[in-house]
Design a protein around this motif. Structure first.
Motif, PDB file in Angstrom:
ATOM      1  N   LEU A 182       0.903  -1.164  -0.036  1.00  0.00           N
ATOM      2  CA  LEU A 182      -0.002   0.001  -0.029  1.00  0.00           C
ATOM      3  C   LEU A 182       0.694   1.273   0.098  1.00  0.00           C
ATOM      4  O   LEU A 182       0.518   2.208  -0.935  1.00  0.00           O
ATOM      5  CB  LEU A 182      -0.932  -0.097   1.025  1.00  0.00           C
ATOM      6  CG  LEU A 182      -2.124  -1.098   1.115  1.00  0.00           C
ATOM      7  CD1 LEU A 182      -2.637  -1.025   2.727  1.00  0.00           C
ATOM      8  CD2 LEU A 182      -3.260  -0.722   0.118  1.00  0.00           C
ATOM      9  N   ALA A 183       2.065   1.439   0.846  1.00  0.00           N
ATOM     10  CA  ALA A 183       2.871   2.507   0.687  1.00  0.00           C
ATOM     11  C   ALA A 183       3.534   2.679  -0.659  1.00  0.00           C
ATOM     12  O   ALA A 183       3.661   3.676  -1.217  1.00  0.00           O
ATOM     13  CB  ALA A 183       3.879   2.521   1.781  1.00  0.00           C
ATOM     14  N   ALA A 184       3.922   1.529  -1.116  1.00  0.00           N
ATOM     15  CA  ALA A 184       4.362   1.570  -2.473  1.00  0.00           C
ATOM     16  C   ALA A 184       3.262   2.160  -3.647  1.00  0.00           C
ATOM     17  O   ALA A 184       3.811   2.956  -4.508  1.00  0.00           O
ATOM     18  CB  ALA A 184       5.104   0.230  -3.167  1.00  0.00           C
ATOM     19  N   ALA A 185       2.470   1.766  -3.361  1.00  0.00           N
ATOM     20  CA  ALA A 185       1.151   2.132  -4.307  1.00  0.00           C
ATOM     21  C   ALA A 185       0.839   3.457  -4.422  1.00  0.00           C
ATOM     22  O   ALA A 185       0.337   4.268  -5.323  1.00  0.00           O
ATOM     23  CB  ALA A 185      -0.235   1.118  -3.975  1.00  0.00           C
ATOM     24  N   ALA A 186       0.842   3.900  -2.859  1.00  0.00           N
ATOM     25  CA  ALA A 186       0.642   5.358  -2.629  1.00  0.00           C
ATOM     26  C   ALA A 186       1.789   6.437  -3.411  1.00  0.00           C
ATOM     27  O   ALA A 186       1.455   7.324  -4.021  1.00  0.00           O
ATOM     28  CB  ALA A 186       0.594   5.834  -1.209  1.00  0.00           C
ATOM     29  N   LEU A 187       3.121   6.026  -3.352  1.00  0.00           N
ATOM     30  CA  LEU A 187       4.218   6.650  -3.894  1.00  0.00           C
ATOM     31  C   LEU A 187       3.817   6.688  -5.500  1.00  0.00           C
ATOM     32  O   LEU A 187       4.089   7.442  -6.031  1.00  0.00           O
ATOM     33  CB  LEU A 187       5.329   6.022  -3.533  1.00  0.00           C
ATOM     34  CG  LEU A 187       5.557   6.513  -2.109  1.00  0.00           C
ATOM     35  CD1 LEU A 187       6.878   5.357  -1.455  1.00  0.00           C
ATOM     36  CD2 LEU A 187       5.834   7.870  -1.701  1.00  0.00           C
ATOM     37  N   ALA A 188       3.464   5.284  -6.011  1.00  0.00           N
ATOM     38  CA  ALA A 188       3.658   5.380  -7.406  1.00  0.00           C
ATOM     39  C   ALA A 188       2.228   5.984  -7.928  1.00  0.00           C
ATOM     40  O   ALA A 188       2.369   7.007  -9.136  1.00  0.00           O
ATOM     41  CB  ALA A 188       3.353   3.794  -7.724  1.00  0.00           C
ATOM     42  N   ARG A 189       1.159   6.173  -7.050  1.00  0.00           N
ATOM     43  CA  ARG A 189      -0.258   6.764  -7.883  1.00  0.00           C
ATOM     44  C   ARG A 189       0.117   8.366  -7.685  1.00  0.00           C
ATOM     45  O   ARG A 189      -0.513   9.182  -8.281  1.00  0.00           O
ATOM     46  CB  ARG A 189      -1.307   6.570  -6.874  1.00  0.00           C
ATOM     47  CG  ARG A 189      -1.716   5.048  -6.984  1.00  0.00           C
ATOM     48  CD  ARG A 189      -2.549   5.001  -8.140  1.00  0.00           C
ATOM     49  NE  ARG A 189      -3.748   5.391  -8.062  1.00  0.00           N
ATOM     50  CZ  ARG A 189      -4.625   5.797  -9.071  1.00  0.00           C
ATOM     51  NH1 ARG A 189      -4.370   5.568 -10.271  1.00  0.00           N
ATOM     52  NH2 ARG A 189      -5.985   6.261  -8.655  1.00  0.00           N
ATOM     53  N   SER A 190       1.101   8.760  -6.696  1.00  0.00           N
ATOM     54  CA  SER A 190       1.426  10.221  -6.464  1.00  0.00           C
ATOM     55  C   SER A 190       2.100  10.943  -7.605  1.00  0.00           C
ATOM     56  O   SER A 190       2.103  11.907  -8.066  1.00  0.00           O
ATOM     57  CB  SER A 190       2.530  10.265  -5.182  1.00  0.00           C
ATOM     58  OG  SER A 190       3.727  10.166  -5.868  1.00  0.00           O
TER      59      SER A 190
END
Length: 467
Positions: free
Chosen positions: A295-303
């Protein structure tokens, strides 16, 4: 950053030091590198750096040159080192390798940064996979293979250049970083670690918080109160705050709904819409702490605008690093799992939480860590415990107090046959449906070269058991 002709002192000849020296020399600086260890390995490195044009001082000669205008220190040097203290008292700026890389990076290169006590490498590797699935020229850097300083030196027009860096940052590196401002940054968790280096828990947490630079999108673990407080009080209040956690996400968060990873932050209307990113089946292994990493990685990618499909594809492409909750074998209905990388109580607690019935293999060098809360939290899922290593008595005492009914086997040897005895004891204690879990909660150097060697020894004995 103008370095041509400037006298720069680099402290440390470990993994980070030589790349920093070469980068400074390439920029025209006059470089001297120093290290207090005068051993064979450092002498070999010293000869290579002298041939490249640097001055080198080892052992008693590791002193600050009189004309030094800048010090670049590497993570192995503590802030109270006399050379660093003397430089600061003389008004000489002291920065770290990451701060240097930030000042030298191309303006258009985007940094997405990750820190935390545990899970950093896994998260930046997941992030790298997501970004590449999205068609970005991305690279995971830091303690994952490529030093940060090397990743910023390529010319934007070259084939080696990367548009986006997934940057793993330690508390040591962040301590010496003052102007770093990633596009987005995540703190995964905060637990006691490296307190001798930082001088206490508060300075350690403050160092982690420096990852939230001015304008940085703050990605924070909602389940960790220390992380959330740091994001709210130490980050830029004008920048977005994006939470992630294993529960149902609120507006502005990423979370889990039934078996889906869901984004309610990087969508058109977070109050009324959500985006499905992946399923729990796409996260391997789907242990709770690993889902949080995803989820943390996804948040950064989505940013940076990564497509939801790229998040899913990246998770499917991701291959976990060795010795991180790695399934070794199933023997007689018992799973054997190598999580030798769980070198502190916080990491071991996360690993233990992934399995309902565990024969726990633990012990090593605790480095002053308290294990009472770890044992108390895991007591309900412990079938038995096998202890090894220098500080096993402290674990045994905690088990006697917090889990008195759990059988404990103490392996009182440190030779090459110790792990065979450990695995044999664990196999004798386990029943079908159990997991024999190597999650030591301690460092390995009392018996092994590093955590990888410990994990390999465990896996080797398990494979022998399996025939």
């Amino acid at each position: 950053m103008e370095l041509s002709g400037r006298a720069v002192c680099v402290t440390g000849l470990g993994v980070t030091g030589p790349p920093v020296v070469h980068a400074l020399l390439a920029k025209g600086a006059r470089v001297t590198v120093v290290d207090g260890r005068d051993d064979e390995a450092n002498r070999e490195r010293a000869e290579e750096l002298r041939a490249a044009g640097a001055g080198v001082g080892l052992g008693a000669a590791a002193v600050l040159p009189g004309d030094t205008g800048l010090v670049v220190t590497t993570p192995g040097w503590r802030p109270d080192s006399p050379l660093l203290v003397g430089a600061a008292e003389a008004g000489i700026e002291v920065i770290g390798d990451v701060e240097l890389a930030w000042r030298l990076k191309p303006a258009e290169q985007v940094w997405l940064a990750v820190t935390g006590t545990n899970g950093k490498t896994t998260t930046v590797r997941m992030l790298e996979a997501m970004l590449r699935a999205d068609g970005r020229r991305a690279l995971a850097v830091g303690n994952v293979g490529t030093p940060v300083i090397e990743a910023v030196l390529a010319e934007p027009s070259s084939a080696e250049y990367r548009d986006v860096l997934a940057v793993e940052l330690s508390s040591f590196q962040l301590h010496w970083s003052d102007t770093v401002r990633p596009h987005a940054a995540a703190i995964l968790n905060i637990a006691p670690d490296h307190l001798d280096w930082h001088g206490g828990m508060d300075p350690y947490a403050e160092a982690k918080a420096k990852i939230y630079g001015p304008g940085t999108i703050r990605v924070a673990n909602t389940a960790d109160p220390v992380v959330r407080a740091l994001a709210e009080t130490r980050g830029d209040p004008g920048a977005p705050l994006v939470g992630f956690g294993l529960g149902t996400p609120r507006a502005g968060e990423l979370g889990v709904v039934e078996d889906l990873l869901v984004d309610r932050a990087f969508v058109a209307d977070p109050r009324s819409s959500a985006e499905e990113l992946a399923s729990l089946a796409d996260v391997v292994p789907a242990a709770p702490h690993n889902v949080a990493n995803a989820l943390a990685a996804a948040a950064l990618a989505r940013s940076v605008g990564a497509d939801p499909g790229s998040v899913r594809a990246g998770l499917r492409d991701f291959a976990p690093e060795p010795h991180r909750i790695a399934h070794v074998a199933t023997v007689g209905g018992v799973d054997y799992v190598d999580d030798s990388k769980a070198t502190n109580p916080h990491a071991a607690a996360a690993s233990l939480a992934a399995y309902p019935s565990v024969v726990w293999v633990a012990g090593g060098l605790l480095k002053g860590a308290d294990v009472n809360d770890l044992v108390a939290g895991a007591a309900g899922r412990l079938r038995a415990v096998v202890l090894l290593g220098a500080d096993r008595s402290r674990l045994r005492e905690a088990l006697a107090e917090r889990a008195p009914d759990v059988p404990v086997v103490d392996v009182d040897r440190a030779d090459d046959g110790a792990m065979a005895e450990v695995v044999a004891a664990a196999a004798g204690l386990a029943a079908p449906g159990d997991t024999v879990l190597l999650a030591p909660a301690a460092a390995s150097m009392d018996m092994f070269v590093n955590y990888a060697a410990r994990g390999e020894a465990f896996a080797r004995e398990v494979r022998a058991l399996a025939g």
